[in-house]
Design a protein around this motif. Structure first.
Motif, PDB file in Angstrom:
ATOM      1  N   MET A  57       0.015 -10.655  -5.119  1.00 46.36           N
ATOM      2  CA  MET A  57      -0.875  -9.518  -4.850  1.00 46.36           C
ATOM      3  C   MET A  57      -0.854  -8.480  -5.467  1.00 46.36           C
ATOM      4  N   VAL A  58       0.215  -7.639  -5.699  1.00 46.53           N
ATOM      5  CA  VAL A  58       0.410  -6.369  -6.569  1.00 46.53           C
ATOM      6  C   VAL A  58      -0.015  -6.548  -7.899  1.00 46.53           C
ATOM      7  N   ARG A  99     -12.506   3.066  -3.253  1.00 48.72           N
ATOM      8  CA  ARG A  99     -12.123   4.402  -4.027  1.00 48.72           C
ATOM      9  C   ARG A  99     -10.787   4.754  -3.677  1.00 48.72           C
ATOM     10  N   GLY A 100     -10.105   4.438  -2.648  1.00 47.80           N
ATOM     11  CA  GLY A 100      -8.838   5.037  -2.292  1.00 47.80           C
ATOM     12  C   GLY A 100      -9.153   5.958  -1.094  1.00 47.80           C
ATOM     13  N   VAL A 101      -8.188   6.173  -0.200  1.00 43.09           N
ATOM     14  CA  VAL A 101      -8.093   6.815   1.147  1.00 43.09           C
ATOM     15  C   VAL A 101      -8.387   8.382   0.596  1.00 43.09           C
ATOM     16  N   GLN A 102      -7.523   8.848  -0.292  1.00 40.33           N
ATOM     17  CA  GLN A 102      -7.609  10.276  -0.257  1.00 40.33           C
ATOM     18  C   GLN A 102      -8.792  10.814  -1.081  1.00 40.33           C
ATOM     19  N   TYR A 137      -0.393   2.056   1.537  1.00 41.89           N
ATOM     20  CA  TYR A 137       1.072   2.824   1.743  1.00 41.89           C
ATOM     21  C   TYR A 137       1.177   3.485   0.439  1.00 41.89           C
ATOM     22  N   GLY A 138       1.076   3.004  -0.674  1.00 37.99           N
ATOM     23  CA  GLY A 138       1.136   3.893  -1.714  1.00 37.99           C
ATOM     24  C   GLY A 138       0.685   5.195  -1.866  1.00 37.99           C
ATOM     25  N   VAL A 155      -0.099   5.067   9.219  1.00 35.91           N
ATOM     26  CA  VAL A 155      -0.307   4.065   8.186  1.00 35.91           C
ATOM     27  C   VAL A 155       1.022   3.302   8.077  1.00 35.91           C
ATOM     28  N   THR A 156       2.216   3.657   7.938  1.00 35.91           N
ATOM     29  CA  THR A 156       3.357   2.970   7.465  1.00 35.91           C
ATOM     30  C   THR A 156       3.547   1.862   8.587  1.00 35.91           C
ATOM     31  N   ARG A 157       3.350   2.406  10.050  1.00 41.18           N
ATOM     32  CA  ARG A 157       3.557   1.582  10.978  1.00 41.18           C
ATOM     33  C   ARG A 157       2.437   0.205  10.808  1.00 41.18           C
TER      34      ARG A 157
END
Length: 187
Positions: free
Chosen positions: A157-158, A21-24, A107-108, A117-119
């Motif tokens: 992948m994208v 579903r996505g993190v947010q 990342y998006g 998360v970036t790391r």
């Protein structure tokens, strides 16, 4: 329930929900319901949702790279191992629950605001690139091929994530990789 069990249940739920579903869009209450771990215990294990996202990505990285390595190792020929990376991507893209690359997705959503998360994302992508570099070296090929092969895989992948899955992007990337390697035409 001991801490290790609660942690695994929380991570299992996080992976299913965050990836699906996505993190947010997923709240801690959603994770509580899906994991069976109390909200109090979730916050003891992961004082911030960002820490749970980080742990989810880290655990997924170990599994994803392990599965790739195992798949590729089935090939004896070093050049075929490189192409097998794209074959494994094709299998992954065809899985019914495929929702794109978890690291690109995270990342998006959070890359601009979460150093953790970036790391994790950068670490995963760096490890994948280094893995490809090792395959290139094992095949006795120029190191300069690593970057283009990495970009082909990442682009596949994208594209597969945006298109909703299916093996076509991996097959097209595999053919481009074969051309870069100078191998015989695929059938």
């Amino acid at each position: 329930m001991d801490s290790a069990t609660a942690r695994e249940q929380a991570l299992d739920a996080a992976e299913k929900l965050f990836y699906g579903r996505g993190v947010q869009t997923v709240g801690m209450d959603d994770l509580r319901g899906a994991s069976g771990v109390s909200l109090k215990r979730l916050y003891q294990l992961f004082p911030a949702k960002e820490q749970l996202v980080e742990a989810y990505l880290e655990r997924r990285d170990v599994r994803w790279r392990g599965q790739l390595t195992e798949y590729v190792a089935r090939q004896e020929d070093p050049r075929e191992r490189i192409l097998a990376v794209f074959d494994r991507l094709a299998e992954w893209f065809g899985e019914p629950d495929f929702r794109g690359c978890a690291w690109i997705n995270a990342y998006g959503e959070l890359g601009a605001t979460s150093e953790r998360v970036t790391r994790q994302v950068r670490s995963h992508k760096r490890a994948f690139r280094e893995y490809l570099g090792g395959l290139v070296a094992d095949a006795g090929l120029p190191e300069a091929l690593t970057g283009p092969l990495f970009l082909l895989a990442e682009g596949a992948m994208v594209t597969a994530g945006i298109d909703g899955g299916g093996a076509a992007p991996a097959r097209e990337a595999r053919e481009a990789a074969r051309l870069l390697l100078g191998g015989p035409r695929s059938s």
